[in-house]
Structures are given as C-alpha cells and as structure tokens.
Design a protein around this motif. Sequence first.
Motif, mmCIF file in Angstrom:
data_model
loop_
_atom_site.group_PDB
_atom_site.id
_atom_site.type_symbol
_atom_site.label_atom_id
_atom_site.label_comp_id
_atom_site.label_asym_id
_atom_site.label_seq_id
_atom_site.Cartn_x
_atom_site.Cartn_y
_atom_site.Cartn_z
ATOM 1 N N THR A 75 -5.497 -8.762 2.407
ATOM 2 C CA THR A 75 -6.015 -10.042 1.946
ATOM 3 C C THR A 75 -5.350 -11.173 2.720
ATOM 4 O OG1 THR A 75 -6.402 -9.172 -0.265
ATOM 5 C CG2 THR A 75 -6.204 -11.565 -0.063
ATOM 6 N N VAL A 76 -6.167 -12.100 3.206
ATOM 7 C CA VAL A 76 -5.643 -13.333 3.789
ATOM 8 C C VAL A 76 -5.759 -14.411 2.701
ATOM 9 C CG1 VAL A 76 -5.861 -15.060 5.617
ATOM 10 C CG2 VAL A 76 -6.370 -12.652 6.097
ATOM 11 N N PRO A 77 -4.624 -14.866 2.164
ATOM 12 C CA PRO A 77 -4.665 -15.765 1.009
ATOM 13 C C PRO A 77 -5.564 -16.977 1.257
ATOM 14 C CG PRO A 77 -2.412 -15.059 1.424
ATOM 15 C CD PRO A 77 -3.240 -14.568 2.589
ATOM 16 N N GLY A 78 -6.406 -17.260 0.279
ATOM 17 C CA GLY A 78 -7.280 -18.422 0.356
ATOM 18 C C GLY A 78 -8.484 -18.250 1.255
ATOM 19 N N LYS A 79 -8.583 -17.113 1.965
ATOM 20 C CA LYS A 79 -9.686 -16.933 2.926
ATOM 21 C C LYS A 79 -10.604 -15.756 2.563
ATOM 22 C CE LYS A 79 -7.921 -20.213 5.446
ATOM 23 N NZ LYS A 79 -6.960 -20.023 6.539
ATOM 24 N N GLU B 294 0.591 -6.827 1.590
ATOM 25 C CA GLU B 294 0.640 -5.856 0.503
ATOM 26 C C GLU B 294 -0.130 -4.605 0.930
ATOM 27 O OE1 GLU B 294 -0.452 -6.055 -4.247
ATOM 28 O OE2 GLU B 294 -0.500 -7.903 -3.062
ATOM 29 N N GLU B 295 0.299 -3.436 0.491
ATOM 30 C CA GLU B 295 -0.417 -2.227 0.902
ATOM 31 C C GLU B 295 -1.761 -2.124 0.190
ATOM 32 O OE1 GLU B 295 1.023 1.653 -0.302
ATOM 33 O OE2 GLU B 295 2.300 0.749 -1.819
ATOM 34 N N PHE B 296 -2.722 -1.478 0.824
ATOM 35 C CA PHE B 296 -4.050 -1.344 0.200
ATOM 36 C C PHE B 296 -3.995 -0.342 -0.948
ATOM 37 C CE2 PHE B 296 -4.582 2.248 3.153
ATOM 38 C CZ PHE B 296 -3.969 1.777 4.305
ATOM 39 N N PRO B 297 -4.735 -0.659 -2.055
ATOM 40 C CA PRO B 297 -4.633 0.144 -3.285
ATOM 41 C C PRO B 297 -5.599 1.320 -3.308
ATOM 42 C CG PRO B 297 -5.989 -1.755 -3.714
ATOM 43 C CD PRO B 297 -5.608 -1.829 -2.252
ATOM 44 N N HIS B 298 -5.777 1.964 -2.173
ATOM 45 C CA HIS B 298 -6.700 3.104 -2.091
ATOM 46 C C HIS B 298 -6.310 3.940 -0.895
ATOM 47 C CE1 HIS B 298 -8.552 0.919 1.206
ATOM 48 N NE2 HIS B 298 -8.718 -0.125 0.408
ATOM 49 N N ALA B 299 -6.960 5.098 -0.737
ATOM 50 C CA ALA B 299 -6.689 5.961 0.404
ATOM 51 C C ALA B 299 -7.160 5.280 1.687
ATOM 52 C CB ALA B 299 -7.400 7.296 0.228
#
Lengths: 393, 393
Positions: free
Chosen positions: A359-363, A310-315
């Motif tokens: 984000t790495v899910p669960g980590k 997913e893309e990061f939600p910031h600059a």
Amino acid sequence: MLINEKIKQAVELLREFDLDCWLTFTRESAINGDPVLPFIAPGEVTWHSAFIVGRDGRKRAIVGKFDRKRIEETGAYDDVESYVTGFKEPLQRHLRELNPRTIAVNFSEGSEICDGLTHGMYLVLEKTLAEAGMAGRLVSAERIVSALRERKSAAEIADIKEAIRYTQEIFGLAAEFIAPGRSEREIADFILAEVESRGLALSWDAATCPAVFSGPDTAQAHYTPTGRFVERGHVLNMDFGVKVSGYCSDLQRTFYILDDGAEEAPPDVQRGFETIVESVDQARRAMKPGERGLDVDAAARRVVTGAGYEEFPHALGHQVGRFAHDGTALLGPAWEKYAQKPFRPLEPGMVFTIEPRLTVPGKGVVTIEEMVVVTESGASWLSRPQKELILIR
Amino acid sequence: MLINEKIKQAVELLREFDLDCWLTFTRESAINGDPVLPFIAPGEVTWHSAFIVGRDGRKRAIVGKFDRKRIEETGAYDDVESYVTGFKEPLQRHLRELNPRTIAVNFSEGSEICDGLTHGMYLVLEKTLAEAGMAGRLVSAERIVSALRERKSAAEIADIKEAIRYTQEIFGLAAEFIAPGRSEREIADFILAEVESRGLALSWDAATCPAVFSGPDTAQAHYTPTGRFVERGHVLNMDFGVKVSGYCSDLQRTFYILDDGAEEAPPDVQRGFETIVESVDQARRAMKPGERGLDVDAAARRVVTGAGYEEFPHALGHQVGRFAHDGTALLGPAWEKYAQKPFRPLEPGMVFTIEPRLTVPGKGVVTIEEMVVVTESGASWLSRPQKELILIR
C-alpha cells in the motif's frame, strides 16, 4: 482428448506412487461436483457414479442407466456398467475382481482441489466396502489428483497462454478507457463487454472478475467494483482473468492517474511500484524444480518488508489451471490455513501466479500478478511482465 | 433478502429439531462449494469459512480477511470475525463460548443436497474440535438443510413460477419451429437463442438443456441433441428449464409429427399420451402433506404398468429449487440408490416435478414433466399441464 490423456496419466501415477487403485465416487455432480470430474467424464453425472483406474491399466466406470452412453463414447473406459436401482452390487463386484490393497479416493485435509469426496459419500463407500469384506482400505488420492492437475501438458499450457493473451489484450483496451470521472463499475462493465464480444468465460465469479480498486479507501481485494470515481493522483489496480477451453488466466495490473500536467508518478508511487517489480522478479528467479513454495514466498516477501512496507496478508502465488486457484503446491508462508501446501516441492509443468502487493499511503494499492511455468531448470514467464506503471493522462 | 430470511428460519429449525447449533464449514467454495452457501453468504468464499447459527439466535461468521466486508454487509450476522493466518483459534473460541451439546454439519449419506461438507474438511473440523475439548459432537444437519430448501417461501415460489412462465413461452415458440427435416440440434439451438435473447440462465448444463429426442432410436434422456432429423410419424420430446433469480423450472413436453394429410396422431401414440396424462393426474391427486413419495410414485407407476407398458426406469419426480434436482424427499420407488428419500413425508411448500414416461414402439418416447407445489391439503399445478399432444403439421 483431455479425458483419455488424464486417465492414461493416472495409470502411470499409480505406479509412481505405489498405489493399486484410484476411485472417484460422486453423485449429482451438478450439486456437489468433484473438481476432478472434467478429467475423467464428459459433463455431469446424475446418480452414484464410480470411476476406477487400476494399476493393471484397466479402467472401469459404473454409472446410472441414462449416463452410460456419454461415458462409453469417451472411449477412455474398458468397462462401462450401468444400473437402474443401485450401484452397490456392481461396485462391489468390480472391486472384488480388482482386489486392491489400498483404494485411493479424493479427500484431503490440506488441499481443497483434491477434496472432492463429500463426507456422506465417504461413509456410503466405507459401508459398501465393509459389506464386501474390504473395510479399511481407503486412503487419500491427494498425490494422484495433485499430479494430474499440476503436471500440465503442452495442450494445457497452450490454452493458458491463449487465456493470458486475451487478458493482456483487454487490459490494454481498459488502459484507454480508464479516465478521471469514470467509476470502478463502468470500467468493470467495459471489460465485461470485451469479454462477451470475444465469447469468453470468466476465470471466477463475475461479481469480482474483474475486480477494480481505485484510490486509498477500497476493500483492497475480493470485492465487487463500486460507484467510486477514478481520481487524479490515485493508484488503480485490477484483477482479471478469462478461460480458454476451460483453462484460466489470472493477472493483476497497476495504473496511476496522473495529476493535471504531470508526466510521471510521484516518487512514493514509483518506489512502491519498483519494489513490487523487484519482488516479482526475485520470486521468479527463486523458482525451480525441488524448491519449496515457502522459500519462494520468503524471497519475494523480503523485498517488500526490506523496503519498509508492511508484508502482504496472503500467499505470494497460487497455481492456475481449470480453476483460478488450482493445484496443491503453493508459493506461501507456513501459515496454519495453508497446511502442508507451502512445503510441497515445485515440479516442471506447474503454472503459478506471482502476486505481491503493498500500500502506498493516501494513493492506493500497488499490485502486479504475473503467471509463470516451472521448467526443468527454473521458471519462465507466461505473461508479459508489467515493468512500467500504466500512466493515465 | 434470501440470506436474512434463511438464517432467521435456521434459528427456528434448530428449536424444531432440538439441535443446539448449525455449522457450515467450507473453503475455496468455487472449487468445492457447499450447495447451501447461497442461503448463508453472498457469493464465494476463499479461505476456511465457518458460519454458525446458535439456538440462542446468535449468528457468527469466521472468514478470511478479504471475505469479511461482503459477509458483514449482508447484515445477517451478529459477529463477523476475520483472520489472516489461521481459522482454528477464532473457531475454537466461538464454539467454546456457545458450548453446544451437538454441532450439526452438512453431511448426509442419503441426500446429496445436504452433503456439502467434504471428507477432508470433516477431518479438519474433528481435529479442531478435539483440540478444544469438544470431540464427538458432530451430527448431520440433513433435517435443517432439507427444511431450508424444501419449505419454499412465497418469494421462492414466485421466482419458480416466473421460470415456468418463460419455459412454457419458449416451448410455444419451439412448437412453431419444429418441422420435418429440422435436426434435434437445430431445434435446441433455436431454444438456446430464445433463452439468450431473454437474458436467462439454463436450469442445468447446456449440453443437455434443452434435451431433444426425436423418434424411436434415441438415447432417451441425459443426452445432447444430435444431427438426427425430425420425421413424420415420430414422437418428439423435450426436457428444458430456465432459472429466474437462481430458481429453476424443469419441464418436458411431447410433440407428434403428423403424417402428410393426417389430422391426428395414430391410436398407439394417442393411447400412450393419454396414459401419461392420467399417470400425472393420479400422482397429483395422491399428493398431500404427510404422504410418502413412495406411494405417490406407486400410484403413477401403476397407471403406466396397468396399461401394459414397461415401468419407467427412474423416480416419478424430484424437488426443484436452486438446482433442477433439489431437496431430499423424492417421489420415487424404494430403490437402493434413493436411500430414505422416498420415505420422507411431503410438507407444504415442497415443489415437485411429476414426470412419468413410456415408449411407443417404433414411434418414440412419450413423456410429460409438470411442476406442482404441495399445499396444506393437496398439491397445486405450478405449470399449465399438457393435456393434448402438440401436433406438428
């Protein structure tokens, strides 16, 4: 001295941008400080204060009686006039003498760092000028203030480098301290003690400097370290910076807490980390004078989304200076809240962070924040870039 | 908790002042903070943030994604909405739902403490409202912000009293440290060490807190302690304050360095000191709800000029709160720079300094700064008033 250097630069900028006059107008700066004040005055001012740089090269200051001596001693002003009861008469007199076609003042819709003039003071100034037959001359000083902050001198870069050196040193000590069973709060307190023992100031509010996020269930950013304990198999990231002579660093590093007996991070964490390293690298390679932050952001963002995250939600990155977030030009997408900042071309001397995340899910969250300076032909590392996960045994 | 208490008070103030809505609009508060922010949010906010209190008692906050959790956790807001790309749509939606006749925002020509909205952000807000069919509704929130700061709660007064207690304690220690041959700088450093050992913050910038002025040839105020040595036969004065839980003290004390073998100050110094004590006393007696600061200032000023001294070139006293200079109402003369502040009637709960000064030729400046709180029927001491010169042997 910073003030003399910046005021001299301001005269050149008036010519470059074809403006007649730059006026900083402030009062009770400890309450409503204009962020440009440290460039033009030593410390705070109490009463209505006007700092005027004219295209003719003359620098004038009009300040309250008890602020006069400190301003005079800078040696940066040709005239320092002080008053007891009111600023209007001396301000009108000096402006009539200068008679500028336009008066650039510190407001900006799109750039907070150039927006130090309060609305009440804008109204006061408009009335003061109208009384002097000079209505309608106020324009934004955004270009002047941006350039003053963004075109960093060698001395400013040296302070930032020193702040980065301390930050990297303390990250290195933190890597030895982090261990399963330690809490985010304990890690933050360890870092704060190292900052204090070196007599350093933090780059931003101590509530979130350092920020420590451990594992998959955190606030992710802008949140104070909690009592959550470091666990094996989790990713931990930290956001931290210090100031040297008023100039900031702002770096993030990612750690991985190895499972018992493991020698390396699992493939999903490793792949996430390598994606971020590649994203940072692509960003730096895309940077050079004349490029727009918009396109640099896109280059880095593509690496992350192209790898399926997913893309990061910031600059992607912001400038750094006397504030951790500084300057106008931004490595960011064309989102409404960023206004025209992503469209501003890069210039030599600008210092940026590059800070993609995923984000790495669960980590947990993998994020690296490096700092670079724009050169004549590209961008150079100011930080020593993180190329390997920091593994905690 | 401060935020919950102040936001609840804001709802009552909207009714009292017949306003529909109070909106605080800010961004990157670490750069251009609105001084009201600590009353409505925990720490800094990064992106465009709107905090809306409606007359219906509903409290709304619209903030950037990563600032949401901290705002929610205050429990002070009914709705906390966050965004990633832009604030306009949620802000317009919430304001349409509320549909206020007027929207009070934080600007003021005459009161810096109520003037936290920058001019750039005012322009952004005007455009955002015009797009939503709500142009022309912005008015000044000066009365709301003033009352929130000025009508101090018991908890706020308790913090101020504790700050005063520490300040008086450290002045007491300084009286033992001051001696002929010590420099102003050494005395200031002694005080700073006492502040640090108690883990306290200073009420204002360390460059002038404490301020130490020794003898007849000083900058008199707002200047950093120098290498000048304390001499026998000179008057020494200090201006100093600390913060407790964010609330300030601000006190001045006058010392006299006895000549060898002398047991008391000479008549000129003693007369100057007694004049200042009398001036402070007259001021306190003149204070009660409904009186104007203008008249309190005049009562104290008359004592000084009536005794043949030149009048002091500043207001008699200012309010104190989270800043050393706080609030709108001022004990001051009707000078241009003070705008309408001296005409504002006193109210119970206001905390003021009283700080007249005069010069004893060849000896130095005599000045006392006390702190008082306005009660239902008068004004009570918060500090233990200085009634005797502090004699240094």
